[in-house]
Design a protein around this motif. Structure first.
Motif, PDB file in Angstrom:
ATOM      1  N   ASN A 290       1.077   3.874  -2.617  1.00 38.83           N
ATOM      2  CA  ASN A 290       0.907   3.225  -3.917  1.00 38.83           C
ATOM      3  C   ASN A 290      -0.576   3.143  -4.298  1.00 38.83           C
ATOM      4  O   ASN A 290      -0.901   2.748  -5.418  1.00 38.83           O
ATOM      5  CB  ASN A 290       1.509   1.820  -3.886  1.00 38.83           C
ATOM      6  CG  ASN A 290       3.021   1.874  -3.929  1.00 38.83           C
ATOM      7  OD1 ASN A 290       3.603   2.676  -4.647  1.00 38.83           O
ATOM      8  ND2 ASN A 290       3.665   1.012  -3.158  1.00 38.83           N
ATOM      9  N   LEU A 291      -1.452   3.521  -3.401  1.00 35.05           N
ATOM     10  CA  LEU A 291      -2.882   3.492  -3.690  1.00 35.05           C
ATOM     11  C   LEU A 291      -3.327   4.737  -4.445  1.00 35.05           C
ATOM     12  O   LEU A 291      -4.122   4.639  -5.389  1.00 35.05           O
ATOM     13  CB  LEU A 291      -3.669   3.370  -2.385  1.00 35.05           C
ATOM     14  CG  LEU A 291      -3.410   2.106  -1.571  1.00 35.05           C
ATOM     15  CD1 LEU A 291      -4.182   2.142  -0.273  1.00 35.05           C
ATOM     16  CD2 LEU A 291      -3.761   0.861  -2.365  1.00 35.05           C
ATOM     17  N   ASP A 292      -2.814   5.908  -4.019  1.00 37.12           N
ATOM     18  CA  ASP A 292      -3.268   7.142  -4.667  1.00 37.12           C
ATOM     19  C   ASP A 292      -2.137   8.111  -4.997  1.00 37.12           C
ATOM     20  O   ASP A 292      -2.390   9.219  -5.463  1.00 37.12           O
ATOM     21  CB  ASP A 292      -4.314   7.850  -3.797  1.00 37.12           C
ATOM     22  CG  ASP A 292      -3.769   8.272  -2.435  1.00 37.12           C
ATOM     23  OD1 ASP A 292      -4.574   8.697  -1.584  1.00 37.12           O
ATOM     24  OD2 ASP A 292      -2.538   8.184  -2.219  1.00 37.12           O
TER      25      ASP A 292
ATOM     26  N   ASN B 173       4.461  -1.755   5.407  1.00 41.77           N
ATOM     27  CA  ASN B 173       3.619  -1.863   6.596  1.00 41.77           C
ATOM     28  C   ASN B 173       3.586  -0.522   7.318  1.00 41.77           C
ATOM     29  O   ASN B 173       3.711  -0.434   8.554  1.00 41.77           O
ATOM     30  CB  ASN B 173       4.123  -2.967   7.531  1.00 41.77           C
ATOM     31  CG  ASN B 173       3.043  -3.467   8.471  1.00 41.77           C
ATOM     32  OD1 ASN B 173       1.856  -3.366   8.173  1.00 41.77           O
ATOM     33  ND2 ASN B 173       3.448  -3.984   9.620  1.00 41.77           N
ATOM     34  N   ILE B 174       3.459   0.532   6.503  1.00 41.13           N
ATOM     35  CA  ILE B 174       3.351   1.894   7.011  1.00 41.13           C
ATOM     36  C   ILE B 174       2.162   2.562   6.354  1.00 41.13           C
ATOM     37  O   ILE B 174       1.647   2.077   5.352  1.00 41.13           O
ATOM     38  CB  ILE B 174       4.640   2.713   6.740  1.00 41.13           C
ATOM     39  CG1 ILE B 174       4.878   2.859   5.223  1.00 41.13           C
ATOM     40  CG2 ILE B 174       5.849   2.075   7.404  1.00 41.13           C
ATOM     41  CD1 ILE B 174       4.610   4.241   4.684  1.00 41.13           C
ATOM     42  N   TYR B 175       1.728   3.673   6.926  1.00 45.07           N
ATOM     43  CA  TYR B 175       0.663   4.465   6.328  1.00 45.07           C
ATOM     44  C   TYR B 175       1.240   5.817   5.950  1.00 45.07           C
ATOM     45  O   TYR B 175       1.884   6.477   6.780  1.00 45.07           O
ATOM     46  CB  TYR B 175      -0.496   4.638   7.297  1.00 45.07           C
ATOM     47  CG  TYR B 175      -1.594   5.542   6.770  1.00 45.07           C
ATOM     48  CD1 TYR B 175      -1.750   6.826   7.263  1.00 45.07           C
ATOM     49  CD2 TYR B 175      -2.455   5.100   5.767  1.00 45.07           C
ATOM     50  CE1 TYR B 175      -2.734   7.665   6.766  1.00 45.07           C
ATOM     51  CE2 TYR B 175      -3.448   5.926   5.277  1.00 45.07           C
ATOM     52  CZ  TYR B 175      -3.583   7.205   5.777  1.00 45.07           C
ATOM     53  OH  TYR B 175      -4.565   8.022   5.278  1.00 45.07           O
ATOM     54  N   CYS B 176       1.031   6.221   4.718  1.00 45.27           N
ATOM     55  CA  CYS B 176       1.554   7.488   4.223  1.00 45.27           C
ATOM     56  C   CYS B 176       0.410   8.458   3.965  1.00 45.27           C
ATOM     57  O   CYS B 176      -0.491   8.143   3.168  1.00 45.27           O
ATOM     58  CB  CYS B 176       2.354   7.251   2.941  1.00 45.27           C
ATOM     59  SG  CYS B 176       3.076   8.767   2.255  1.00 45.27           S
ATOM     60  N   SER B 177       0.472   9.597   4.608  1.00 41.39           N
ATOM     61  CA  SER B 177      -0.492  10.646   4.321  1.00 41.39           C
ATOM     62  C   SER B 177       0.270  11.916   3.970  1.00 41.39           C
ATOM     63  O   SER B 177       1.486  11.970   4.079  1.00 41.39           O
ATOM     64  CB  SER B 177      -1.394  10.909   5.527  1.00 41.39           C
ATOM     65  OG  SER B 177      -0.681  11.668   6.510  1.00 41.39           O
ATOM     66  N   GLY B 178      -0.436  12.937   3.611  1.00 35.89           N
ATOM     67  CA  GLY B 178       0.208  14.200   3.306  1.00 35.89           C
ATOM     68  C   GLY B 178       0.838  14.859   4.519  1.00 35.89           C
ATOM     69  O   GLY B 178       1.631  15.797   4.389  1.00 35.89           O
TER      70      GLY B 178
ATOM     71  N   ASP C 212       0.811  -1.214   0.000  1.00 34.68           N
ATOM     72  CA  ASP C 212       0.000   0.000   0.000  1.00 34.68           C
ATOM     73  C   ASP C 212       0.845   1.265   0.000  1.00 34.68           C
ATOM     74  O   ASP C 212       0.470   2.274  -0.593  1.00 34.68           O
ATOM     75  CB  ASP C 212      -0.923   0.026   1.218  1.00 34.68           C
ATOM     76  CG  ASP C 212      -2.057  -0.977   1.114  1.00 34.68           C
ATOM     77  OD1 ASP C 212      -2.773  -1.170   2.115  1.00 34.68           O
ATOM     78  OD2 ASP C 212      -2.243  -1.568   0.032  1.00 34.68           O
ATOM     79  N   ALA C 213       1.962   1.217   0.671  1.00 35.38           N
ATOM     80  CA  ALA C 213       2.797   2.411   0.800  1.00 35.38           C
ATOM     81  C   ALA C 213       4.220   2.004   1.123  1.00 35.38           C
ATOM     82  O   ALA C 213       4.471   0.937   1.681  1.00 35.38           O
ATOM     83  CB  ALA C 213       2.258   3.333   1.896  1.00 35.38           C
ATOM     84  N   ILE C 214       5.123   2.858   0.751  1.00 36.42           N
ATOM     85  CA  ILE C 214       6.536   2.675   1.067  1.00 36.42           C
ATOM     86  C   ILE C 214       7.047   3.944   1.737  1.00 36.42           C
ATOM     87  O   ILE C 214       6.767   5.057   1.280  1.00 36.42           O
ATOM     88  CB  ILE C 214       7.371   2.404  -0.199  1.00 36.42           C
ATOM     89  CG1 ILE C 214       7.027   1.045  -0.782  1.00 36.42           C
ATOM     90  CG2 ILE C 214       8.872   2.497   0.109  1.00 36.42           C
ATOM     91  CD1 ILE C 214       7.546  -0.140   0.020  1.00 36.42           C
ATOM     92  N   GLY C 215       7.787   3.761   2.792  1.00 36.83           N
ATOM     93  CA  GLY C 215       8.420   4.893   3.455  1.00 36.83           C
ATOM     94  C   GLY C 215       9.927   4.811   3.321  1.00 36.83           C
ATOM     95  O   GLY C 215      10.485   3.719   3.242  1.00 36.83           O
ATOM     96  N   TRP C 216      10.558   5.957   3.274  1.00 36.43           N
ATOM     97  CA  TRP C 216      12.012   6.029   3.273  1.00 36.43           C
ATOM     98  C   TRP C 216      12.472   6.608   4.604  1.00 36.43           C
ATOM     99  O   TRP C 216      11.940   7.624   5.084  1.00 36.43           O
ATOM    100  CB  TRP C 216      12.522   6.914   2.135  1.00 36.43           C
ATOM    101  CG  TRP C 216      12.476   6.269   0.793  1.00 36.43           C
ATOM    102  CD1 TRP C 216      11.533   6.428  -0.177  1.00 36.43           C
ATOM    103  CD2 TRP C 216      13.437   5.346   0.265  1.00 36.43           C
ATOM    104  NE1 TRP C 216      11.837   5.666  -1.273  1.00 36.43           N
ATOM    105  CE2 TRP C 216      13.011   4.997  -1.035  1.00 36.43           C
ATOM    106  CE3 TRP C 216      14.623   4.792   0.743  1.00 36.43           C
ATOM    107  CZ2 TRP C 216      13.719   4.116  -1.844  1.00 36.43           C
ATOM    108  CZ3 TRP C 216      15.325   3.912  -0.058  1.00 36.43           C
ATOM    109  CH2 TRP C 216      14.880   3.580  -1.333  1.00 36.43           C
ATOM    110  N   PHE C 217      13.471   5.974   5.168  1.00 35.45           N
ATOM    111  CA  PHE C 217      14.052   6.397   6.433  1.00 35.45           C
ATOM    112  C   PHE C 217      15.564   6.456   6.245  1.00 35.45           C
ATOM    113  O   PHE C 217      16.115   5.795   5.361  1.00 35.45           O
ATOM    114  CB  PHE C 217      13.729   5.381   7.542  1.00 35.45           C
ATOM    115  CG  PHE C 217      12.267   5.217   7.834  1.00 35.45           C
ATOM    116  CD1 PHE C 217      11.441   4.525   6.965  1.00 35.45           C
ATOM    117  CD2 PHE C 217      11.716   5.719   8.998  1.00 35.45           C
ATOM    118  CE1 PHE C 217      10.087   4.358   7.236  1.00 35.45           C
ATOM    119  CE2 PHE C 217      10.364   5.556   9.289  1.00 35.45           C
ATOM    120  CZ  PHE C 217       9.558   4.871   8.397  1.00 35.45           C
TER     121      PHE C 217
END
Length: 120
Positions: A49-51, A95-100, A29-34
């Motif tokens: 990756n959804l929107d 396994n993260i949630y990405c929002s604005g 669903d989402a990818i985060g960079w750290f």
């Protein structure tokens, strides 16, 4: 469990650019960079990756761009105008949630990381 593989790190001069890749073994669903420098770890960017929603940390906003190729299950981190302070090991995670407004995570799944060194 989705496997993540980062690539694209290396040594670059200040002001230079690198593009990191995060290849996933399946759709996420989402990818985060750290990134993790000695003694600290920071979330720096993410993409849904959804929107296509993206978020950037204030230290990288305007210099880094995250993008996706959903056909390849791959997310990219284009890093421009790199500074010595950007030196760190960079990880992508699912396994993260990405929002604005940022990244939410509790038990992310990590790749192995790729080292970025910015030095003259």
């Amino acid at each position: 469990q989705v496997q993540l593989v980062e690539s694209g790190g290396g040594l670059v001069h200040p002001g230079g650019s690198l593009r990191l890749s995060c290849a996933a073994s399946a759709f996420t669903d989402a990818i985060g960079w750290f990134r993790q420098a000695p003694g600290e770890g920071d979330p720096i960017a993410c993409i849904s990756n959804l929107d296509g929603t993206t978020w950037y940390g204030y230290l990288v906003k305007g210099r880094f761009t995250v993008s996706r190729d959903t056909a390849k299950n791959t997310v990219y981190l284009q890093m421009n105008n790199l500074e010595p302070e950007d030196t760190a090991r960079y990880y992508c995670a699912t396994n993260i949630y990405c929002s604005g407004n940022g990244i939410l995570y509790e038990h992310p799944s990590w790749g192995q990381g790729t080292q970025v060194t910015v030095s003259s």
